[in-house]
Design a protein around this motif. Structure first.
Motif, PDB file in Angstrom:
ATOM      1  N   GLY A   1     -16.852 -10.182  -4.172  1.00 15.60           N
ATOM      2  CA  GLY A   1     -15.471  -9.740  -4.019  1.00 15.60           C
ATOM      3  C   GLY A   1     -14.495 -10.838  -3.673  1.00 15.60           C
ATOM      4  N   ARG A   2     -14.795 -12.067  -4.020  1.00 16.21           N
ATOM      5  CA  ARG A   2     -13.882 -13.173  -3.706  1.00 16.21           C
ATOM      6  C   ARG A   2     -12.547 -13.044  -4.425  1.00 16.21           C
ATOM      7  N   TYR A   3     -12.542 -12.394  -5.564  1.00 15.48           N
ATOM      8  CA  TYR A   3     -11.286 -12.240  -6.285  1.00 15.48           C
ATOM      9  C   TYR A   3     -10.289 -11.396  -5.493  1.00 15.48           C
ATOM     10  N   ARG A   4     -10.755 -10.582  -4.571  1.00 14.72           N
ATOM     11  CA  ARG A   4      -9.873  -9.760  -3.749  1.00 14.72           C
ATOM     12  C   ARG A   4      -9.293 -10.526  -2.561  1.00 14.72           C
ATOM     13  N   ALA A   5      -9.754 -11.721  -2.321  1.00 13.84           N
ATOM     14  CA  ALA A   5      -9.279 -12.491  -1.173  1.00 13.84           C
ATOM     15  C   ALA A   5      -7.796 -12.789  -1.286  1.00 13.84           C
ATOM     16  N   HIS A   6      -7.278 -12.868  -2.476  1.00 14.76           N
ATOM     17  CA  HIS A   6      -5.868 -13.181  -2.676  1.00 14.76           C
ATOM     18  C   HIS A   6      -5.028 -11.924  -2.925  1.00 14.76           C
ATOM     19  N   GLN A   7      -5.633 -10.753  -2.835  1.00 17.55           N
ATOM     20  CA  GLN A   7      -4.900  -9.504  -3.007  1.00 17.55           C
ATOM     21  C   GLN A   7      -4.539  -8.937  -1.636  1.00 17.55           C
ATOM     22  N   SER A   8      -3.382  -8.293  -1.575  1.00 19.24           N
ATOM     23  CA  SER A   8      -2.991  -7.636  -0.323  1.00 19.24           C
ATOM     24  C   SER A   8      -3.757  -6.312  -0.200  1.00 19.24           C
ATOM     25  N   ASN A   9      -3.748  -5.779   0.993  1.00 17.59           N
ATOM     26  CA  ASN A   9      -4.413  -4.487   1.217  1.00 17.59           C
ATOM     27  C   ASN A   9      -3.781  -3.397   0.354  1.00 17.59           C
ATOM     28  N   GLN A  10      -2.466  -3.463   0.201  1.00 11.88           N
ATOM     29  CA  GLN A  10      -1.779  -2.467  -0.622  1.00 11.88           C
ATOM     30  C   GLN A  10      -2.237  -2.548  -2.073  1.00 11.88           C
ATOM     31  N   ASP A  11      -2.413  -3.761  -2.579  1.00 13.53           N
ATOM     32  CA  ASP A  11      -2.865  -3.915  -3.968  1.00 13.53           C
ATOM     33  C   ASP A  11      -4.271  -3.362  -4.171  1.00 13.53           C
ATOM     34  N   VAL A  12      -5.149  -3.604  -3.220  1.00 12.40           N
ATOM     35  CA  VAL A  12      -6.524  -3.093  -3.313  1.00 12.40           C
ATOM     36  C   VAL A  12      -6.514  -1.567  -3.286  1.00 12.40           C
ATOM     37  N   LEU A  13      -5.694  -0.978  -2.363  1.00 14.48           N
ATOM     38  CA  LEU A  13      -5.619   0.483  -2.292  1.00 14.48           C
ATOM     39  C   LEU A  13      -5.016   1.071  -3.561  1.00 14.48           C
TER      40      LEU A  13
ATOM     41  N   LYS B   1       7.905   4.995   9.177  1.00 12.73           N
ATOM     42  CA  LYS B   1       7.677   4.071  10.285  1.00 12.73           C
ATOM     43  C   LYS B   1       6.483   3.191   9.950  1.00 12.73           C
ATOM     44  N   ASP B   2       6.675   1.876  10.043  1.00  6.28           N
ATOM     45  CA  ASP B   2       5.606   0.906   9.780  1.00  6.28           C
ATOM     46  C   ASP B   2       4.957   1.111   8.412  1.00  6.28           C
ATOM     47  N   MET B   3       5.777   1.262   7.389  1.00  6.72           N
ATOM     48  CA  MET B   3       5.317   1.426   6.010  1.00  6.72           C
ATOM     49  C   MET B   3       4.525   2.712   5.789  1.00  6.72           C
TER      50      MET B   3
END
Length: 189
Positions: free
Chosen positions: A19-31, A84-86
């Motif tokens: 899953g190294r390709y996900r290291a540069h993705q934000s949590n929002q992008d993964v979700l 609130k808080d996204m």
């Protein structure tokens, strides 16, 4: 030797899928990629969460017998949205309904369902006041009922956003005729 080669190929395949390709993705992008973003960015609450019911049966010394059944309206609610808080918080405040049966000297004089619409339809000026409010409850005012020789009930509405309240007085006489008037609010000290 072939077993060692198969083991080596399987080990390389398992190590390369970390899953190294996900290291540069934000949590929002993964979700969003897994179509889970909506469920994590929204908090939905129903108030009250479940059905509730309160019944009272009162026999007053002026001859009136009043039965009040207040219950949660599971189909009608008021939506309050707060971000609130996204995270979007959606609070659904459920209205109440109150069934009232009034009798005097063993004769039924009134049976009605008190709802927000019931009060708003009585007087057009009440619509503007009650637009963003939910019905909080209906109570028998025994002191006023005995003093006026009628049945007097207080109906309370609340605005969940601003915590503002509006109170109305419903009076039913011995003929079953009723009137609704706005009750002045007392100021908190």
């Amino acid at each position: 030797m072939s077993k060692l080669l198969v083991f080596f190929v399987i080990t390389i395949l398992l190590v390369s899928c970390d899953g190294r390709y996900r290291a540069h993705q934000s949590n929002q992008d993964v979700l969003k990629e897994h179509k889970l973003y909506e469920s994590f960015s929204e908090n939905v609450t129903y108030i009250p969460e479940t059905y509730s019911e309160v019944m009272s049966d009162t026999l007053m010394n002026n001859g009136y017998h009043v039965k009040i059944k207040t219950y949660t309206d599971m189909d009608n609610s008021f939506l309050n949205v707060l971000k609130k808080d996204m995270i979007t918080h959606k609070n659904y405040y459920r209205n109440l309904k109150t069934a009232v049966n009034i009798s005097k000297d063993n004769q039924n004089i009134a049976s009605t369902l008190i709802t927000k619409d019931f009060v708003m339809n009585y007087d057009a000026s009440y619509k503007a006041v009650l637009k963003n409010k939910i019905m909080q409850g209906v109570w028998l005012n025994q002191y006023a009922s005995i003093n006026t020789n009628s049945v007097v009930m207080d109906v309370l509405f609340i605005d969940p956003k601003e915590n503002a309240t509006a109170c109305y007085r419903l009076t039913v006489n011995d003929n079953g005729d009723y009137s609704i008037e706005s009750k002045p609010q007392s100021k908190a000290v």
